[in-house]
Enzyme design. Structure first.
Site, PDB file in Angstrom:
ATOM      1  N   ASP A 295       0.902  -1.140   0.000  1.00  0.00           N
ATOM      2  CA  ASP A 295       0.000   0.000   0.000  1.00  0.00           C
ATOM      3  C   ASP A 295       0.944   1.193   0.000  1.00  0.00           C
ATOM      4  OD1 ASP A 295      -1.509   2.248   0.805  1.00  0.00           O
ATOM      5  OD2 ASP A 295      -3.083   0.881   1.431  1.00  0.00           O
ATOM      6  N   HIS A 296       1.103   1.836  -1.151  1.00  0.00           N
ATOM      7  CA  HIS A 296       2.195   2.806  -1.231  1.00  0.00           C
ATOM      8  C   HIS A 296       1.997   4.006  -0.307  1.00  0.00           C
ATOM      9  CE1 HIS A 296      -0.351   4.968  -4.138  1.00  0.00           C
ATOM     10  NE2 HIS A 296       0.434   6.010  -3.959  1.00  0.00           N
TER      11      HIS A 296
ATOM     12  N   HIS B  30      -5.779   2.698   0.878  1.00  0.00           N
ATOM     13  CA  HIS B  30      -5.038   3.852   1.414  1.00  0.00           C
ATOM     14  C   HIS B  30      -5.766   4.528   2.590  1.00  0.00           C
ATOM     15  CE1 HIS B  30      -2.899   3.071  -2.154  1.00  0.00           C
ATOM     16  NE2 HIS B  30      -3.535   3.883  -2.966  1.00  0.00           N
TER      17      HIS B  30
HETATM   18  C1  BG6 Z   1      -3.394   4.552  -6.535  1.00  0.00           C
HETATM   19  C2  BG6 Z   1      -4.714   4.622  -7.234  1.00  0.00           C
HETATM   20  O1  BG6 Z   1      -3.379   3.521  -5.596  1.00  0.00           O
HETATM   21  O2  BG6 Z   1      -3.166   5.784  -5.878  1.00  0.00           O
HETATM   22  C3  BG6 Z   1      -4.763   5.786  -8.208  1.00  0.00           C
HETATM   23  O3  BG6 Z   1      -4.932   3.413  -7.932  1.00  0.00           O
HETATM   24  C4  BG6 Z   1      -4.397   7.070  -7.515  1.00  0.00           C
HETATM   25  O4  BG6 Z   1      -6.044   5.904  -8.798  1.00  0.00           O
HETATM   26  C5  BG6 Z   1      -3.100   6.902  -6.745  1.00  0.00           C
HETATM   27  O5  BG6 Z   1      -4.242   8.058  -8.510  1.00  0.00           O
HETATM   28  C6  BG6 Z   1      -2.836   8.123  -5.893  1.00  0.00           C
HETATM   29  O6  BG6 Z   1      -1.551   8.018  -5.362  1.00  0.00           O
HETATM   30  P1  BG6 Z   1      -0.741   9.311  -4.920  1.00  0.00           P
HETATM   31  O7  BG6 Z   1       0.506   8.771  -4.322  1.00  0.00           O
HETATM   32  O8  BG6 Z   1      -0.525  10.136  -6.143  1.00  0.00           O
HETATM   33  O9  BG6 Z   1      -1.627  10.005  -3.929  1.00  0.00           O
END
Ligand code: BG6
Length: 507
Positions: A183-184, A246
């Site tokens: 989960d980045h 997230h």
């Molecule tokens: C991803 C989603 O997990 O997170 C995308 O699949 C989204 O739809 C992205 O744009 C958002 O990541 P960040 O790091 O730009 O907030």
């Protein structure tokens, strides 16, 4: 980050895809730059397209130049490119895995005998099971005298049933301590900072509960639309794309009890307890606690943008939500009757992710007549784009009259630590290499968050999504959701350092 890492072979499935180009290659470049890739480590790019090493390396360099925050240094690139090997195969073809096994054997025989491997599934989720089954069948999943780890990108299933099925297939090939579900958001600096803010500071701990906190609001807003991911997104929507993973992580990190230690199992144990305490709701109650919307056309940053239904690979009459807002309650000792309001969406006014801890207001007896738009005390954790933490409180406006206004104390992450903090993927890849699962999602978390999301998704099956203008903060129903509780969404504000930072990057 420390530097004692084992040599390993990183096998990326889906190595010609968007994720590899945008995130993994720039992260690998940065790790190489920091000398955090062992000199004996290799990267095997497993993909369907036919090409040779040279061609793939050339394309990788282009991707790194496009997507890395840093200017490419030739020496570093040379070291990294020597580590990259291209391996062409269909994901379904067992012969490709047998050949991969031989390739790995060959690489290992030249190194110090260690044959550690990381299987990184950056392929479309529909291939996850087939890849896992082939890793098992070919004997690649088991490694003698070395470790073997598997990394999954989201989405982990598209509902509880499919997630369970996938997990069952994985468990046949890998043990839980070998499974890394990414989960980045957990790799973002300010998300990691949440536990530090709460448990390394004595001033916040006593007030972090129902006695002092009125409610919590969490916003993950994007100004981008669905871009090139229509195929995936139209089947997913904001609820499954962002809230299931997230935003659930952001809730649990805000709400969890202090863990016994920072070990992965101890942290994960406390996290899952929060999800288990989320107040149950019936299908009928979903309309009272959840709102959805889909972007129509509009203007963002002075540019006209098209409606969701006019985007590439989106059904003309799609009912998929690109915005979702929820009100959840956590029925435990600490949080009883403190609502958590969440909202997320694409094509909103701006890109911003933040958590607002809104404190209860004091009786207001003394300053009621002297107030100018007074707002409650708030602690704001700014996850992006401008990382930091702000504390909002009331202060007297200078002058002879007693007028009270809102002011903020700002901690600006970049001003203090500089702009080069590790990107989420860099941090997460590093953690896989050192075998630290703390920032990865446990199966329990996945299971419990799907239980919540499945219920909402089921209730949303019928009925129509409402439209909102691109460039707004979402449908008016989202305002109603919070306003009926006599509260309001707080507009994200820039910190006082914002202009300073902008000037320094344009100079
Ligand atoms: C991803 C989603 O997990 O997170 C995308 O699949 C989204 O739809 C992205 O744009 C958002 O990541 P960040 O790091 O730009 O907030």
């Amino acid at each position: 980050m420390e530097k004692n890492i084992d040599p390993c072979i990183i096998i990326i499935f889906g190595a010609t895809g968007d994720l590899t180009n945008r995130k993994l290659l720039p992260a690998l470049y940065k790790l190489e730059f920091e000398s955090l890739l062992h000199k004996e480590s290799k990267i095997i790019a497993f993909a369907r397209k036919s090409k040779d090493n040279e061609q793939f390396r050339k394309e990788s360099l282009k991707a790194i130049k496009n997507f890395s925050k840093f200017k490419v240094n030739n020496e570093v690139w040379k070291r990294l490119s020597n580590k990259i090997v291209y391996h062409q195969s269909e994901f379904q073809d067992i012969k490709g895995y047998n050949k991969l096994k031989n390739l790995i054997k060959k690489i290992c025989s030249k190194s110090s005998g260690k044959c550690n491997r990381i299987f990184y599934l950056a392929a479309p989720p529909s291939f996850f099971e087939v890849i896992i089954n082939n890793l098992k069948k070919s004997g690649l999943a088991i490694s003698e005298k070395s470790w073997s780890r598997v990394v999954f990108e989201k989405p982990f299933g598209h509902d509880l049933k499919s997630a369970k099925k996938l997990n069952k297939a994985i468990k046949k090939a890998f043990k839980e301590n070998e499974i890394y579900r990414i989960d980045h958001y957990l790799g973002k600096e300010l998300v990691q900072n949440l536990l530090v803010l709460r448990f390394a500071n004595s001033i916040f701990d006593p007030i972090w509960n129902k006695k002092y906190i009125d409610h919590v609001q969490i916003t993950v807003a994007e100004d981008l639309g669905v871009e090139t991911r229509g195929n995936y997104y139209d089947k997913s929507g904001a609820l499954k794309d962002i809230i299931q993973n997230h935003m659930m992580q952001l809730i649990v990190l805000t709400a969890m009890e202090p863990p016994v230690s920072l070990d992965a199992d101890d942290v994960r144990e406390e996290k899952v307890k929060v999800l288990r305490s989320i107040r149950a709701f019936t299908l009928k109650e979903v309309s009272k606690i959840a709102v959805r919307g889909q972007y129509g056309s509009g203007t963002i940053n002075n540019k006209r943008v098209k409606a969701y239904r006019e985007e590439d690979k989106i059904e003309k009459n799609s009912n998929t939500e690109t915005f979702a807002a929820l009100k959840l309650n956590i029925d435990n000792w600490r949080w009883l009757n403190v609502p958590f309001y969440l909202r997320t969406g694409k094509r909103l006014k701006e890109r911003v992710a933040e958590i607002n801890i809104v404190f209860k207001q004091n009786p207001g007896i003394l300053f009621n007549e002297h107030v100018k738009n007074i707002e409650p005390n708030m602690l704001i954790v700014r996850i992006q784009p401008e990382e930091g933490i702000s504390l909002q409180f009331s202060a007297k406006i200078p002058g002879k009259k007693m007028i009270v206004d809102n002011v903020r104390m700002d901690f600006c992450h970049e001003c203090k630590f500089g702009p080069n903090t590790p990107d989420a993927y860099e941090r997460l890849l590093y953690d896989v290499m050192i075998g630290d699962q703390t920032l990865f999602t446990s199966w329990d978390m996945v299971e419990h968050s799907w239980k919540i999301v499945d219920k909402i998704s089921k209730a949303w099956k019928n009925g129509k999504v409402t439209s909102y203008n691109a460039g707004s903060w979402g449908p008016k129903e989202a305002d109603v959701l919070i306003e009926k509780d006599k509260r309001k969404w707080y507009k994200p504000q820039k910190s006082i350092y914002s202009t300073l930072l902008q000037n320094s990057t344009t100079q």
